[in-house]
Scaffold this motif. Structure first.
Motif, short mmCIF file in Angstrom:
data_model
loop_
_atom_site.label_atom_id
_atom_site.label_comp_id
_atom_site.label_asym_id
_atom_site.label_seq_id
_atom_site.Cartn_x
_atom_site.Cartn_y
_atom_site.Cartn_z
N GLU A 31 37.49 37.58 30.80
CA GLU A 31 37.03 37.96 32.12
C GLU A 31 37.46 36.98 33.21
O GLU A 31 37.27 37.26 34.39
N TYR A 32 38.06 35.86 32.84
CA TYR A 32 38.60 34.93 33.83
C TYR A 32 39.80 35.55 34.54
O TYR A 32 40.26 35.04 35.55
N PHE A 33 40.35 36.62 33.98
CA PHE A 33 41.52 37.29 34.56
C PHE A 33 41.20 38.76 34.79
O PHE A 33 40.42 39.36 34.05
N SER A 34 41.79 39.36 35.84
CA SER A 34 41.53 40.77 36.13
C SER A 34 42.06 41.65 35.00
O SER A 34 43.00 41.28 34.29
N VAL A 35 41.48 42.83 34.86
CA VAL A 35 41.75 43.71 33.73
C VAL A 35 43.22 44.05 33.60
O VAL A 35 43.76 44.10 32.50
N LYS A 36 43.92 44.25 34.71
CA LYS A 36 45.31 44.70 34.64
C LYS A 36 46.34 43.58 34.77
O LYS A 36 47.53 43.84 34.83
N SER A 37 45.88 42.35 34.81
CA SER A 37 46.84 41.26 35.00
C SER A 37 47.61 40.96 33.71
O SER A 37 47.06 41.05 32.62
N GLU A 39 48.48 38.11 32.79
CA GLU A 39 47.90 36.89 32.23
C GLU A 39 46.78 37.20 31.26
O GLU A 39 46.59 36.52 30.26
N ARG A 40 46.01 38.26 31.55
CA ARG A 40 44.91 38.65 30.66
C ARG A 40 45.46 39.10 29.29
O ARG A 40 44.94 38.72 28.25
#
Length: 153
Positions: A31-37, A39-40
């Motif tokens: 959750e530190y990164f947006s769902v569509k990134s 990086e996630r």
């Protein structure tokens, strides 16, 4: 990995505790990164690979009262001895979970440098891109930290 790894009883118990914590908190860490990134997705793959590698490590641990707790690769709560290939000096960092960096040398594993170091072996060379340019290091030693703030709260 078939080579036995020698850890003290306390280090082995912390390692078990830390991997259970990682498995349980995997979704929260994402959750530190947006769902569509991208990086996630990269982090999800890194965490899954991390869990697999540490599970294999655990299977090869032998508890020893005389262990120095050296590790074959960088994991969370390990202290990493780094040699600067650019400036010829030694430094030590500790890889920690986010919000567990309590000492100056602590580096969260979600940081660019933390993600670069995670799962790297002794002898590996890593490069960190900074505002001042590229910094090159060689991993000289890896020890499971005697100070382990992860999953303590």
């Amino acid at each position: 990995m078939h080579e036995k790894i020698f850890l003290s009883r306390g280090a082995f118990e912390r390692l078990i505790h830390d991997i259970i914590y990682m498995e349980e908190e995997k979704e929260e860490l994402l959750e530190y990164f947006s769902v569509k990134s991208p990086e996630r997705a990269e982090l999800k793959q890194l965490i899954e690979n991390y869990i697999r590698q540490v599970d294999l490590l655990i299977r090869n641990v032998k508890v020893s009262s005389t262990s120095e707790n050296s590790l074959p690769f960088v994991i969370i709560n390990s202290e990493v001895g780094l040699y600067s290939l650019d400036n010829n000096f030694l430094t030590k960092v500790r890889i920690v979970l986010p919000l567990h960096n309590i000492e100056e040398q602590d580096i969260p594993f979600l940081s660019p440098f933390g993600m670069t170091l995670l799962l790297k072996a002794v002898g590996s060379e890593v490069t960190l891109s900074t505002a001042q340019g590229l910094l090159r290091y060689r991993i000289d030693a890896i020890f499971y930290s005697s100070k382990s703030p992860a999953a303590s709260g």
